[in-house]
Design a protein around this motif. Structure first.
Motif, PDB file in Angstrom:
ATOM      1  N   TRP A 154       0.716  -1.316   0.046  1.00 41.90           N
ATOM      2  CA  TRP A 154       0.222   0.129   0.037  1.00 41.90           C
ATOM      3  C   TRP A 154       1.035   1.200  -0.174  1.00 41.90           C
ATOM      4  O   TRP A 154       0.590   2.093   0.569  1.00 41.90           O
ATOM      5  N   ALA A 155       1.810   1.267  -0.915  1.00 35.19           N
ATOM      6  CA  ALA A 155       2.752   2.423  -1.258  1.00 35.19           C
ATOM      7  C   ALA A 155       3.504   2.868  -0.066  1.00 35.19           C
ATOM      8  O   ALA A 155       4.148   3.883   0.190  1.00 35.19           O
ATOM      9  N   LYS A 156       3.549   1.943   1.256  1.00 36.34           N
ATOM     10  CA  LYS A 156       4.281   2.280   2.380  1.00 36.34           C
ATOM     11  C   LYS A 156       5.862   1.750   2.118  1.00 36.34           C
ATOM     12  O   LYS A 156       5.801   0.543   2.018  1.00 36.34           O
ATOM     13  N   ARG A 157       6.890   2.505   2.509  1.00 35.19           N
ATOM     14  CA  ARG A 157       8.350   1.958   2.292  1.00 35.19           C
ATOM     15  C   ARG A 157       8.361   0.982   3.416  1.00 35.19           C
ATOM     16  O   ARG A 157       9.129   0.011   3.363  1.00 35.19           O
ATOM     17  N   ASP A 158       7.765   1.168   4.927  1.00 35.28           N
ATOM     18  CA  ASP A 158       8.233   0.390   5.977  1.00 35.28           C
ATOM     19  C   ASP A 158       6.876  -0.562   6.056  1.00 35.28           C
ATOM     20  O   ASP A 158       5.819  -0.205   5.818  1.00 35.28           O
TER      21      ASP A 158
END
Length: 375
Positions: A363-367
């Motif tokens: 969901w486009a979150k890097r972490d």
């Protein structure tokens, strides 16, 4: 339009008699609409309902529908600000399906079969063509939900709505045999959660969608950036999926322990509504692919995953809780009925609520991330 005190309506002279039509309400137009939608209502006829319009109410016979000792379940809802997008874009041919879906899906999650539906259509000045298109889509929604359109109300109220605007509300009644209702009391630690794919945004989150459209100056009448074969407006206005026909047979077999319709509040807030105290739902956001439409909305608004999980359905329109031993059979039955099924999570002992979590890059979150709603 209001007039200064003592001013004369320019459309009315002192020597003319007053009429309802001159006040802005056309009885003839309303009667013409009833005649036009009569065949639409008849097309939804089912056992227990004759689908005749024009009386002061609609009858339904549960015994004729095959019930012995039914509990009646009622639901009402609207379409929300998706209506404004429909009005502005002239896309009136799907909002009636949304209206029925919001009510019928709320009944099926309680194990109830939708039996009959009534609608309320309100506007400032009746446009017969628009009204017929809307009611035709309501009838189509009733056919998809296998419920009868047995009545409704069309209200023409000058001064209440801006030109061209209208509002919709729907009322649906269903039935379930006593003792067969889904209440969540059968849920247990270790149960699995299946997710049925949504058809798009459905009918929630459109205040945010419309804000994004305005702020980002979307070209709604052009191909969607994520699907060149579909206009962006058509992707956004795709009608809500109605899950009644696919779910009802499996419910009646006793293989579904609980259902949650993913509407306003998203995954985070809707799944806990069916949980008893002492159980917590864990949803794995990596268990299904994020749809291009949802990815587009998230990117356009730089929306955090937690906000996505409590605002949009995120590609899952219905959550289905089953015992582990029944998961394969239920999945096969629902896929045979035309549903796209994902195994999205599990039920565990813990404080009542829901946690949605994802790994790196989900969901486009890097972490890795996690969002929890309790209660």
């Amino acid at each position: 339009m209001s007039l200064p005190h003592g001013a004369m309506d320019p459309e009315h002279t002192p020597t003319e008699p007053y009429t309802y039509a001159k006040a802005g309400v056309s009885i003839a137009a309303g009667n013409a609409l009833v005649r036009a939608i009569g065949p639409l209502a008849k097309s939804t006829r089912r056992p227990g309902a004759n689908a005749e319009l024009g009386g002061f109410g609609g009858f339904f016979d549960p015994k004729a529908a095959g019930y012995t000792d039914p509990l009646l379940v009622a639901a009402n809802d609207g379409v929300g600000t998706k209506l404004k997008l429909a009005i502005d874009s002239g896309r009136h041919d799907g909002v009636g399906i949304d209206l029925v879906a919001m009510c019928a899906n709320d009944l099926i999650v309680q194990g109830a079969e939708p039996l009959f539906f009534l609608d309320y259509f309100a506007t400032g000045k009746l446009d017969g063509d628009v009204a017929v298109r809307v009611v035709a889509s309501i009838a189509e929604g009733c056919l998809q939900a296998s419920c009868a359109l047995i009545g409704g109300e069309t209200a023409e109220m000058p001064g209440m709505y801006a030109d061209g605007d209208y509002d919709l509300a729907g009322f649906c009644v269903g039935a379930v045999e006593r003792g067969e209702q889904l209440t969540g009391d059968r849920l247990a630690d270790g149960d699995l959660i299946l997710g049925l794919a949504s058809s798009g945004v459905h009918s929630n989150g459109f205040s945010l969608v419309r804000r994004l459209a305005a702020d980002k100056n979307w070209k709604l009448d052009r191909p969607a950036p994520f699907d060149i074969e579909t206009l962006l407006i058509d992707a956004l206005m795709a009608p809500t999926r109605i899950y009644v026909k696919s779910l009802l047979p499996t419910i009646r077999e006793g293989k579904i322990r609980a259902l949650a319709h993913i509407t306003g509040g998203g995954l985070l807030e809707n799944i806990p509504r069916v949980l008893p105290t002492g159980l917590h739902a864990h949803i794995d956001a990596d268990a299904w692919p994020q749809s291009p439409l949802m990815a587009f909305l998230q990117a356009q608004g730089r929306i955090e995953p937690e906000e996505m999980a409590r605002t949009f359905n995120c590609g899952i329109g219905m959550a289905v809780v089953v015992a582990p031993a029944d998961a394969a059979a239920v999945t096969a039955a629902l896929e045979a009925a035309g549903e796209t099924v994902h195994r999205i999570g599990r039920i565990e002992a813990g404080e009542k609520g829901c946690t949605v979590s994802g790994g790196d890059e989900s969901w486009a979150k890097r972490d890795a991330w996690s969002a929890t709603h309790l209660g």
